[in-house]
Design a protein around this motif. Structure first.
Motif, PDB file in Angstrom:
ATOM      1  N   ASP A 219     -11.954  -1.159  -2.447  1.00 28.49           N
ATOM      2  CA  ASP A 219     -11.591   0.036  -1.429  1.00 28.49           C
ATOM      3  C   ASP A 219     -10.690  -0.782  -0.305  1.00 28.49           C
ATOM      4  O   ASP A 219      -9.702  -0.007  -0.020  1.00 28.49           O
ATOM      5  N   ARG A 220     -10.947  -1.899   0.158  1.00 28.88           N
ATOM      6  CA  ARG A 220     -10.200  -2.713   1.433  1.00 28.88           C
ATOM      7  C   ARG A 220      -8.895  -2.973   0.480  1.00 28.88           C
ATOM      8  O   ARG A 220      -7.999  -3.175   1.335  1.00 28.88           O
TER       9      ARG A 220
ATOM     10  N   HIS B  18      -6.693  -0.031   0.523  1.00 24.90           N
ATOM     11  CA  HIS B  18      -6.398   0.285   2.093  1.00 24.90           C
ATOM     12  C   HIS B  18      -5.430  -0.840   2.769  1.00 24.90           C
ATOM     13  O   HIS B  18      -4.215  -0.351   3.296  1.00 24.90           O
ATOM     14  N   LYS B  19      -5.705  -2.031   2.400  1.00 27.73           N
ATOM     15  CA  LYS B  19      -4.517  -3.061   2.764  1.00 27.73           C
ATOM     16  C   LYS B  19      -3.311  -3.108   2.377  1.00 27.73           C
ATOM     17  O   LYS B  19      -2.275  -3.186   2.883  1.00 27.73           O
TER      18      LYS B  19
END
Length: 327
Positions: free
Chosen positions: A222-223, A226-227
């Motif tokens: 998920d990160r 998002h990044k």
């Protein structure tokens, strides 16, 4: 007068059995005394004591030495069994003390079960074939409580980045064995497999397999999106079943994420291809968790050394960082 086992066991000394058996084997009081580094009179005294305790003669003395009476042969038969059991027990105790025997219970996740654990087990079996290794595959929130409870000796897998495991269980320690890259994978004939390099944006049009939301790898995924400023894939299957995931990716369209060591094994087997995707984060540190409140047995310590040795052959090179909390 008949002997009662408990009464007889209190009278007899194991050293008497050893002396008696040696006399019969040597065929002579003198030679037995020399073999046992005792005086001849001391050996004779032990035999007499044993005869008095058992209530019958054990030896017949003749010109050619000594031999067993009929009663002595009966005792000698049981004496050999007792001495054999003592020898077996001695061998097993020595093996246990050196770690050459025993049982090791290991909890694991996919991050370690693909390459590190098989290598470590092979090393262990080469050094101590009698050690039994039992593996339990589960999520970290199941494995760590089992480690604390004593159901497991070690847990091998990804060390969570946030350190929450140590805050909840300060009596646990984790030794980092190496750092594992993260790979994107798909079928060997996936459209992206032939590209030289591409980005996450190009992957969003394909079906995805992502870890379940309760896993630490899902947080990493998920990160990652998002990044990159991406909303994440819309066509998703959530799964931690390795064989199901591989089967899904054989459609040559579905993509997923795997630690480098697992991806390489499937690629070498010709089942999957590592997709040339730029901007992937690291999978993280692979480590060995142990409970500090118990002294590990020799077999467990031997297996930990085998894990360290196996980790030196992983890619990228291992680092030996032993600590009680993640950095």
């Amino acid at each position: 007068m008949s002997q009662i086992p408990v009464s007889l066991s209190r009278k007899l000394r194991f050293s008497q059995i050893v002396v008696f058996e040696q006399v019969l084997r040597s065929g002579s009081i003198l030679r037995a005394a020399q073999a046992l580094n005792m005086t001849q009179s001391a050996v004779t005294k032990v035999v007499h004591e044993l005869e008095n305790q058992l209530g019958a003669p054990l030896l017949v003395r003749g010109n050619r030495g000594v031999s067993a009476t009929e009663f002595g042969e009966l005792v000698a038969k049981r004496a050999k069994s007792l001495l054999a059991e003592l020898r077996y027990m001695t061998e097993e105790v020595n093996a246990f003390r050196t770690g050459a025997a025993g049982h090791v219970f290991v909890g694991t996740l996919i991050s370690a079960s693909a390459a590190l654990l098989p290598r470590a087990i092979q090393l262990l079996k080469a050094k101590a074939p009698a050690v039994v290794v039992t593996l339990r595959v589960a999520q970290m929130d199941q494995l760590l409580p089992a480690l604390i409870a004593g159901d497991l000796d070690l847990v091998v897998g990804r060390v969570p980045e946030d350190g929450s495991w140590h805050a909840k269980s300060p009596q646990l320690e984790a030794e980092t064995l190496y750092r594992e890259p993260l790979c994107a994978v798909g079928g060997v004939h996936h459209p992206l497999a032939s590209h030289t390099a591409t980005g996450l944006m190009d992957m969003l049009e394909f079906p995805w397999i992502l870890p379940t939301r309760d896993s630490s790898l899902r947080l990493t995924a998920d990160r990652m999106f998002h990044k990159a400023g991406l909303p994440g894939p819309s066509n998703v299957v959530e799964s931690l079943s390795v064989m199901t995931n591989v089967a899904l990716m054989l459609d040559q369209m579905t993509v997923g994420l795997m630690p480098h060591s697992a991806a390489q094994q499937f690629a070498q087997a010709g089942l999957l291809a590592v997709l040339p995707i730029a901007g992937l984060p690291e999978f993280g540190e692979i480590g060995c968790f142990a409970f500090t409140g118990r002294a590990p047995g020799p077999a467990v310590e031997l297996f930990r050394n085998c894990l360290r040795e196996a980790a030196t052959g992983m890619v990228p090179p291992a680092k030996s960082d032993s600590r009680s909390r993640p950095s």
